[in-house]
Design an enzyme around this catalytic site. Structure first.
Site, short mmCIF file in Angstrom:
data_model
loop_
_atom_site.label_atom_id
_atom_site.label_comp_id
_atom_site.label_asym_id
_atom_site.label_seq_id
_atom_site.Cartn_x
_atom_site.Cartn_y
_atom_site.Cartn_z
N GLY A 1 2.77 -0.30 11.03
CA GLY A 1 4.18 -0.20 11.37
C GLY A 1 5.06 0.28 10.24
N ASP B 1 3.96 -11.24 17.15
CA ASP B 1 4.10 -9.96 16.49
C ASP B 1 5.51 -9.87 15.96
OD1 ASP B 1 3.35 -7.44 15.67
OD2 ASP B 1 2.46 -6.90 17.60
N ARG C 1 0.82 -1.21 0.00
CA ARG C 1 0.00 0.00 0.00
C ARG C 1 0.85 1.25 0.00
NH1 ARG C 1 -5.24 -0.77 2.23
NH2 ARG C 1 -6.27 -2.07 0.69
N HIS D 1 8.37 -7.59 7.66
CA HIS D 1 7.93 -6.94 8.90
C HIS D 1 7.24 -7.89 9.87
CE1 HIS D 1 8.76 -2.70 7.82
NE2 HIS D 1 8.79 -3.23 6.61
N LEU E 1 5.59 -1.92 17.33
CA LEU E 1 6.11 -0.56 17.51
C LEU E 1 5.42 0.16 18.65
CD1 LEU E 1 6.43 0.59 13.80
CD2 LEU E 1 8.18 -0.30 15.33
N VAL E 2 4.17 -0.24 18.95
CA VAL E 2 3.43 0.45 20.00
C VAL E 2 4.22 0.39 21.32
CG1 VAL E 2 1.34 0.30 21.40
CG2 VAL E 2 1.17 0.13 18.93
C1 GDG Z 1 3.70 -4.65 11.27
C2 GDG Z 1 4.05 -5.90 12.09
C3 GDG Z 1 5.94 -4.64 13.12
C4 GDG Z 1 -1.79 2.21 15.53
N1 GDG Z 1 -2.98 2.69 15.87
C5 GDG Z 1 -2.94 4.01 15.65
C6 GDG Z 1 -1.70 4.36 15.16
N2 GDG Z 1 -1.01 3.23 15.08
C7 GDG Z 1 0.39 3.11 14.65
C8 GDG Z 1 1.27 2.87 15.86
C9 GDG Z 1 2.42 2.09 15.26
C10 GDG Z 1 1.77 1.34 14.13
O1 GDG Z 1 0.55 1.99 13.80
C11 GDG Z 1 1.45 -0.10 14.49
O2 GDG Z 1 2.63 -0.84 14.45
P1 GDG Z 1 2.82 -2.26 15.12
O3 GDG Z 1 4.25 -2.58 15.04
O4 GDG Z 1 2.33 -2.18 16.50
O5 GDG Z 1 1.89 -3.27 14.30
P2 GDG Z 1 1.53 -3.63 12.73
O6 GDG Z 1 0.74 -2.58 12.10
O7 GDG Z 1 0.90 -4.97 12.78
O8 GDG Z 1 2.93 -3.68 11.97
C12 GDG Z 1 4.69 -5.48 13.38
C13 GDG Z 1 5.62 -3.51 12.16
O9 GDG Z 1 4.97 -3.98 10.98
C14 GDG Z 1 6.90 -2.76 11.76
O10 GDG Z 1 7.79 -3.57 11.13
O11 GDG Z 1 6.37 -4.07 14.34
O12 GDG Z 1 5.06 -6.62 14.13
O13 GDG Z 1 2.87 -6.67 12.34
O14 GDG Z 1 3.40 2.96 14.75
O15 GDG Z 1 1.62 4.09 16.40
N3 GDG Z 1 -1.34 5.62 14.86
C15 GDG Z 1 -2.27 6.58 15.06
N4 GDG Z 1 -3.50 6.30 15.51
C16 GDG Z 1 -3.89 5.05 15.82
O16 GDG Z 1 -5.02 4.82 16.22
N5 GDG Z 1 -1.93 7.85 14.78
#
Ligand code: GDG
Length: 747
Positions: A30, A380, A10, A171, A384-385
C-alpha cells in the site's frame, strides 16, 4: 519550504538479477503504491524543492553501486538506501515489527512473541535511520516518516533537531487501549513517545485516532483536547487522513492496449462465467481462509452456480521467513485443494489460485473483469485493493463485498459490508452480489467512485502536508507567547523602576505542583522563604489568590505580610487586616448539591468532594481519565439545571467541578484589590481556568496599568505570556528580586 523526505522501512523497489543484468522491480504494498503515484505524477507542492526517499535496501551494496555507475536508476526522486546488518534487521523486521506490532495492532495478541532481543534490534535500526538522516537534513526539509516499523524515529530526530518539521503516518490500525496495553511497559511507553516526537500524526480512520489519543492519555498522561495533544510542552496534532489511490491510473487503464488484450484473453477463456476476484499479500490478517470457507459454503448452498462461476484468488508472497505466514500458506493451499476436489467437474474448477506478484496490466484487467470483488480482511488499516477495484470499473458495474473491519469500510459504505469471520454472511453476500440488478450496481458504484475521485492520493498527500505546515504555524504562535529572555529583561527593567508593585499569585499548580489530593500540596520551606523574602520589600505587595478555604490559607500564610484571597474571592484578607467574608448568603444550597455530588463519587472511583465555607468542589483528578471527564460533563449538566434561577454558579476547573455563589471570581476580586492599592506594576501568574478571569480583567481595556499576565502551560489563554512549567515559577519570581538587588538570591 525545502525537500520532502520520505522515510520508510523499505525502498519502493528491489533489484533482480537477469543473468549479468540488474533490473529494478517495484515492490507491492500500500505505502509504495501511494507515494510512488504521488511522485510519478509530478504533483508535488510548489514550494517543495526536492524529493528524497530513505529506506533499507534489500539488495547488496555492490548491486546498488553498479546501478549508480551504470546510471540505470530512472526514478524521478533521489534515493538513499541504508545497508544494515542482516541479523539485526531480521530481529527488527521479522521480529519486533512483524511478530509483535503487526499481530497486536491487527488484534492477534496470541501471535505476539516477546523476546527482548526483538525490541533491542528495533531500537537499533530506528537509531540507524536517525544517524543516517541527521547529516542529510537541511533546516527547511519536511520529514515524513511512515508506518509501524519506525515508531521511535520521530522522537529520535526531534531530540537532535528540536525545530525539524516531522510528520508520521501509520498505515495499519491503531488498536484499542485494552489491546495496546498488553505490551510490556517500557515498549508501550517508548513507542508512543517516539511517535509524538512528530508534529502531526496521521491515521486512516477516526477510530484509530481515538484509540491512539486514549493510549497517549492513559499511558503517558498527556493532556488532550480534541485532536491536539500537549506533552512535555509540545503541541502535537493527531488526525485522520484516509489514504486515497491514484484514481486516474486505474480508470485510464481500461484503454491501455496491453490491458485490453489481456482482458480479451480471459474473457475468451471464461465466456459466460461470473468472476469473483481477490488479491492480497499472503497474510493472516487478510482473512483468506474464512473467505474460502464462505465461498465453499456458497457453492454448497447454491448448486445452480456450478460451472457458471469462477473465483480467481491471487495471493502475493509476503514475509515468508516468518513461521506464522508459512504455516498459513500450507493450510490455504490444502483448503483450495479440498474445495476444488469437492466441486470440480471434468471441464470446470471453481478456484483459480495463483501465488505470485501480478504485473500491473493483469491486475488492472482482472479488476475490470470481476463481477464481484471479495475483499474480506479480518483487520486492515485501509485496504487499497477495494478502492482500486472501484476506480477500475469504467462500466460502473461490479459489486464490492468488503469486510466491515477494513478501514476502507468507513468510506465505502455502498459496498456489501460483511463480517469476515461469518461464513454465512459471506455466502449470502456473494449470492446477493451475483443477483444484484445492474441499476443498483451502478448506483452504488457511482457514489463510491465520486468519493474516491474527490480524495485521491494526490489530495491525501497534499492534505497531510498542508496540515503539517499548519501545525508548525500553531506551534510557532505558542512559542511567540512563551516568556523569552527579551521579555524577562523588560519585566526586570520595569520592576526596578516601579515603586508600588503588585503580585497576584495563584497557589495550586503555580506556587506548588498539583498533587493527587489537595491536602498533600502544602507549601514547601522554599515557597515560604520566597514569600517572606519578596513581601519583605516595602515596595512589593503580594496577594495569594486561591480557591482554597480561608482557614487553610490562614494556617499556611497568616504570619506573612500578604494579601490572601480564599475561595476565588468569597473571603478576603487585605495585608495586615482581618478576614472579611464577602459572601453573606446562607449556605443551605449545599445539602442538595452535596447529595448530587455524592452520587458522582459513587459512580466514579477516585473522585471526592472538597467542602469549603462557600464552595463545594468535586475533584476527578485521580479517576480513570475518560470516565472522570465524562462524569464531570454529566455533573455540570445536572448542576446547571439545578441552579437555574438561583445566585449560584458552576465552575468547570482543572479536573474539578465547583459550585459557589455567582458574582465572585478571581477577576472581580482582582479589580477590587487593585482599585484599593493603585499599583504601578502588576504581575499576575496562574495555571487554572479560574485564573483566566484575572487575566481577562487585566488584559481588558478597563485596566490600563502596565501588567504582565503569565499562564503556566501552553493551552489557549487570555494571558499575554506563557511559562512552560510550574517548576519555573519560583526561579522567575526570584529573578525579579535580583533586578533591584543583584546580590539578593533566595533560592
Ligand atoms: C498497508 C496496510 C493500507 C497487491 N498485489 C499486487 C499488487 N498489489 C498492490 C495493490 C495495492 C497494494 O499492493 C496493497 O495494498 P493494501 O492496502 O491492500 O494492503 P497492504 O500492503 O497490507 O498495505 C493497508 C495500506 O498499507 C496503505 O496505507 O491500506 O491496510 O496494511 O495497491 O494494488 N500490485 C501488483 N501486483 C500484485 O500482485 N501490481
Amino acid at each position: 519550504m525545502g525537500r520532502l523526505i520520505i522515510v520508510s522501512n523499505r525502498l519502493p523497489f528491489s533489484i533482480d538479477h537477469d543473468g549479468e543484468e540488474l533490473k529494478l522491480r517495484q515492490s507491492s504494498g500500500g505505502l509504495v503504491s501511494a507515494i510512488t503515484s504521488y511522485f510519478e505524477n509530478n504533483h508535488t507542492q510548489q514550494d517543495i524543492t526536492g524529493k528524497l526517499w530513505v529506506g533499507v535496501a534489500d539488495f547488496p551494496q555492490e548491486d546498488w553501486d553498479k546501478l549508480v555507475i551504470d546510471q540505470t536508476i530512472t526514478y524521478d526522486f533521489d534515493i538513499q538506501p541504508l545497508f544494515v546488518d542482516k541479523q539485526t534487521y531480521n530481529d527488527y523486521y521479522n521480529g519486533f515489527s512483524n511478530s509483535v506490532i503487526w499481530p497486536l495492532f491487527h488484534y492477534f495478541p496470541s501471535l505476539v512473541e516477546y523476546p527482548a532481543s526483538y525490541y533491542e534490534a528495533y531500537v537499533q535500526i530506528n537509531r540507524k535511520f536517525c544517524n543516517e538522516l541527521l547529516p542529510m537534513l537541511k533546516p527547511d526539509d519536511i520529514i515524513w516518516v511512515h508506518d509501524y516499523q519506525l515508531m521511535l524515529l520521530p522522537q529520535m530526530i526531534r531530540q537532535q533537531r528540536p525545530d525539524a518539521m516531522i510528520g508520521f503516518f501509520m498505515h495499519i490500525p491503531f488498536p484499542s487501549y485494552e489491546i495496546y496495553r498488553l505490551l510490556p511497559n517500557e515498549w508501550k511507553k517508548s513507542l508512543l513517545q517516539g511517535v509524538i516526537g512528530a508534529d502531526l500524526v496521521g491515521f486512516h480512520t477516526h477510530d484509530y485516532v481515538q484509540h491512539f489519543i486514549q493510549s497517549v492519555k492513559m499511558i503517558l498522561g498527556a493532556d488532550t483536547y480534541f485532536h491536539t495533544l500537549q506533552y512535555q510542552n509540545r503541541l502535537v496534532k493527531v488526525d485522520l487522513f484516509p489514504i486515497g489511490i491514484d484514481y486516474k491510473k486505474f480508470s485510464n487503464a481500461a484503454n491501455d492496449p496491453e490491458v485490453i488484450q489481456y482482458r480479451n484473453e480471459i474473457k475468451k477463456n471464461f465466456q459466460d462465467k461470473k468472476i469473483i476476484f481477490s488479491v492480497d499479500r499472503l497474510d493472516y490478517t487478510k482473512g483468506i481462509m474464512d473467505r474460502l470457507n464462505g465461498f465453499e459454503f456458497f457453492l454448497g448452498q447454491n448448486p445452480r452456480w456450478k460451472e457458471n462461476i469462477l473465483f480467481i484468488l491471487n495471493v502475493v508472497p509476503s514475509r515468508d521467513e516468518i513461521q506464522a505466514y508459512n504455516e498459513r500458506k500450507k493450510q490455504l493451499e490444502e483448503k483450495i485443494g479440498t474445495i476444488n476436489g469437492k466441486f470440480s467437474t471434468i471441464s470446470w474448477q471453481p478456484i483459480i489460485y495463483r501465488y505470485q506478484h501480478l504485473p500491473f496490466h493483469e491486475l488492472s484487467a482482472l479488476y475490470q473483469l470481476a463481477d464481484v470483488a471479495l475483499i474480506t480482511p479480518l483487520r486492515d488499516g485501509m485496504n487499497l485493493v477495494a478502492k482500486e477495484f472501484v476506480a477500475s470499473s469504467v462500466s460502473r458495474t461490479g459489486v464490492l463485498i468488503l469486510s466491515e473491519l477494513a478501514g476502507a469500510a468507513s468510506e465505502l459504505n455502498e459496498a456489501l459490508l460483511v463480517n469476515p469471520t461469518d461464513i454465512k454472511d459471506i455466502a449470502n453476500s456473494i449470492d446477493r452480489a451475483l443477483n444484484m440488478p445492474l441499476q443498483e450496481q451502478r448506483n452504488r458504484m457511482v457514489l463510491m467512485q465520486r468519493r474516491l475521485q474527490e480524495y485521491d492520493v494526490i489530495k491525501w498527500v497534499n492534505d497531510f502536508l498542508d496540515q503539517l505546515k499548519e501545525t508548525k504555524k500553531e506551534q510557532q504562535k505558542l512559542t511567540v507567547k512563551t516568556l523569552d529572555e527579551k521579555t524577562l529583561n523588560s519585566i526586570c527593567r520595569h520592576y526596578a523602576e516601579s515603586k508600588r508593585r503588585f503580585f497576584l499569585i495563584d497557589y495550586d499548580g503555580t506556587l506548588v505542583p498539583i498533587t493527587r489530593l489537595p491536602s498533600e500540596a502544602v507549601p514547601t520551606e522554599r515557597v515560604k522563604e520566597f514569600l517572606a523574602s519578596i513581601s519583605s520589600d516595602p515596595d512589593n505587595h503580594v496577594a495569594i489568590i486561591s480557591g482554597r478555604d480561608a482557614g487553610t490559607m490562614e494556617k499556611w500564610f497568616g504570619h506573612l505580610p500578604l494579601t490572601l484571597v480564599a475561595e476565588h474571592g468569597a473571603s478576603l484578607k487585605m495585608r495586615s487586616e482581618a478576614w472579611q467574608q464577602l459572601v453573606t448568603v446562607s449556605d443551605q444550597w449545599k445539602d442538595q448539591v452535596r447529595r448530587i455530588m455524592q452520587i458522582f463519587v459513587t459512580r466514579c472511583v477516585g473522585s471526592f468532594i472538597e467542602e469549603k465555607t462557600n464552595t463545594l468542589a468535586w475533584h476527578y483528578r485521580n479517576t480513570q481519565v475518560d470516565l472522570g471527564f465524562a462524569r464531570s460533563r454529566e455533573l455540570i449538566n445536572n448542576l446547571s439545571q439545578l441552579i437555574q434561577n438561583t445566585s449560584l454558579q458552576v465552575i468547570d476547573g482543572n479536573k474539578v467541578v465547583e459550585i459557589r455563589m455567582a458574582g465572585f471570581d478571581k477577576g472581580t476580586i482582582t479589580l477590587r484589590i487593585l482599585n484599593e492599592t493603585l499599583p504601578d506594576f502588576v504581575l499576575c501568574i496562574g495555571d487554572d481556568t479560574t485564573d483566566e478571569d484575572m487575566f481577562k480583567v487585566l488584559e481588558g481595556s478597563a485596566y490600563t496599568v502596565k501588567t504582565y499576565t503569565i499562564k503556566i502551560g501552553n493551552r489557549g489563554t487570555a494571558a499575554k505570556y506563557t511559562l512552560p512549567s510550574q517548576q519555573l515559577v519560583l526561579p522567575l519570581l526570584n529573578r525579579l528580586q535580583t533586578c533591584v538587588n543583584p546580590r539578593k538570591h533566595v533560592l
